[in-house]
Enzyme design. Sequence first.
Site, short mmCIF file in Angstrom:
data_model
loop_
_atom_site.label_atom_id
_atom_site.label_comp_id
_atom_site.label_asym_id
_atom_site.label_seq_id
_atom_site.Cartn_x
_atom_site.Cartn_y
_atom_site.Cartn_z
N GLY A 17 13.11 35.15 -18.44
CA GLY A 17 12.11 34.49 -19.29
C GLY A 17 10.69 34.67 -18.78
O GLY A 17 9.86 33.76 -18.90
N ALA A 18 10.39 35.84 -18.22
CA ALA A 18 9.10 36.05 -17.57
C ALA A 18 8.03 36.65 -18.47
O ALA A 18 6.96 37.02 -18.00
CB ALA A 18 9.28 36.95 -16.35
N ARG A 20 6.35 35.10 -20.75
CA ARG A 20 5.31 34.12 -21.06
C ARG A 20 5.53 32.84 -20.26
O ARG A 20 6.52 32.70 -19.55
CB ARG A 20 5.30 33.80 -22.56
CG ARG A 20 6.60 33.17 -23.06
CD ARG A 20 6.53 32.84 -24.54
NE ARG A 20 6.46 34.04 -25.36
CZ ARG A 20 7.52 34.66 -25.87
NH1 ARG A 20 8.75 34.20 -25.62
NH2 ARG A 20 7.39 35.74 -26.59
N GLY A 23 7.47 31.29 -16.39
CA GLY A 23 8.05 32.49 -15.78
C GLY A 23 7.01 33.54 -15.48
O GLY A 23 6.99 34.14 -14.40
N ASP A 74 18.93 39.38 -22.53
CA ASP A 74 19.39 38.11 -23.06
C ASP A 74 20.38 37.59 -22.02
O ASP A 74 21.42 38.24 -21.78
CB ASP A 74 20.07 38.30 -24.42
CG ASP A 74 20.54 37.00 -25.05
OD1 ASP A 74 20.77 36.02 -24.31
OD2 ASP A 74 20.68 36.96 -26.29
N TYR A 168 21.15 18.76 -24.71
CA TYR A 168 20.09 19.37 -23.89
C TYR A 168 20.20 18.93 -22.44
O TYR A 168 20.08 19.75 -21.52
CB TYR A 168 18.72 19.01 -24.45
CG TYR A 168 17.57 19.49 -23.59
CD1 TYR A 168 17.36 20.85 -23.38
CD2 TYR A 168 16.70 18.58 -22.98
CE1 TYR A 168 16.31 21.30 -22.58
CE2 TYR A 168 15.65 19.02 -22.18
CZ TYR A 168 15.46 20.38 -21.98
OH TYR A 168 14.43 20.81 -21.18
N LYS A 172 20.69 21.40 -19.22
CA LYS A 172 19.73 21.48 -18.11
C LYS A 172 20.38 21.06 -16.80
O LYS A 172 20.14 21.66 -15.75
CB LYS A 172 18.50 20.62 -18.39
CG LYS A 172 17.58 21.15 -19.45
CD LYS A 172 17.10 22.57 -19.18
CE LYS A 172 16.15 22.71 -18.02
NZ LYS A 172 15.59 24.09 -17.90
#
Length: 417
Positions: A17-18, A20, A23, A74, A168, A172
């Site tokens: 996820g880098a 934006r 990340g 992904d 959620y 997490k």
Amino acid sequence: MLPNTGKLAGCTLFITGASRGIGKAIALKAARDGANIVVAAKTAEAHPKLPGTIYTAASEIEAAGGKALPCIVDVRDENQISAAVEKAVDAFGGIDILVNNASAISLTNTLETSMKKVDLMMGINTRGTYLTSKICIPYLKKSKVAHILNLSPPLNLNPMWFKNHCAYTIAKYGMSMCALGMSEEYKGEIAVNALWPKTAIHTAAMDMLGGSGVDKQCRKPDIMADAAYAILTKTKDFTGNFVIDEELLQQEGIKDLDVYAISPGHPLLPDFFLDESPETLASAMEEHGATAAFKAGKKQAKSQDASPLQETFKAIERSVNEEAVKSTQGIYQFVLSGEESGNWFLDLKNDKGGVGKGEPSTKADVVMSMDSGDFIKMFAGKMKPTMAFMSGKLKIKGDMGLALKLEKILGQMNAKL
């Protein structure tokens, strides 16, 4: 801000996820040391609503002094992760650090969370973290500075953090449990820690959740990047920790945290899962003179016959205008219990808008249920909708995006009262 020391020079970081947000901020911080960064994310083409791609992030990393390898990944796809890891090893000779940053969020209750969303959150947050770690571990074990860092919260079992968004929270906490288990499993070989922000961080995702104006209540991703840098430059014996960004930076000697704020001096929105209840945090903010986000409007003369709730809706009605309707495009229904129970609505969708008792003429986009006394406090600016929701005092059904817009609407209304 935390200065770079050069300790990550030549190290290879695999960051999910880098493209934006947090990340990318972590990647840029490491790049200033001269690190190699694997930009492992899904966005290869420009998104209509979200900024950045793996290629634009790679360009920024190289401009900052690092080397970049953009990979379409992904984290639910084992083949894509394996291919990216192989490319990283071929390009840079190994992997020293893994940052599990990729995440999905849906702040909806059990009945309103589709299984598609459940699978998405479990697949990206929990399974994705586990899978990416598993594939990287054989290479991490060969590194002298091996670290895994999961961007996930402390394991706080207070039911308050489960009841309004159970799926959620489970997803997490799955990331956090990976940190807990793997830190013990690979003690002495790989340092494994979790990092979480004390306050909301301004990212594209936060803009989508909170709408325009939420940025003033957030910190920049830089605070998480600095905290991550502090963790990743420590020795392997720093492992099994659930770190809060500002607490670590204060230990590192950073005294001025205002440099990380989008609007220095403005009250900050607390993040989820921390020990302090939303009400305690709100009180602490007020004690230290943070009044902007909790500002009660100018007092209106009260009718002798009108109840506090009726006065509240009269004040709301005076603030309804075409501009509010145009910018909101939503109908809110309030199901109130307690001393002044009943149904009310706020129409910010049709014609010039309106307020009334009972149900709206067309179906509400958002239904909010809460005690009438808390409702009065919320519209007086004494209780924030976000905090009411987080503490379980406010229950929401329907369009969560519109629900989160209410905070901005209240701020505009209070400014006119």
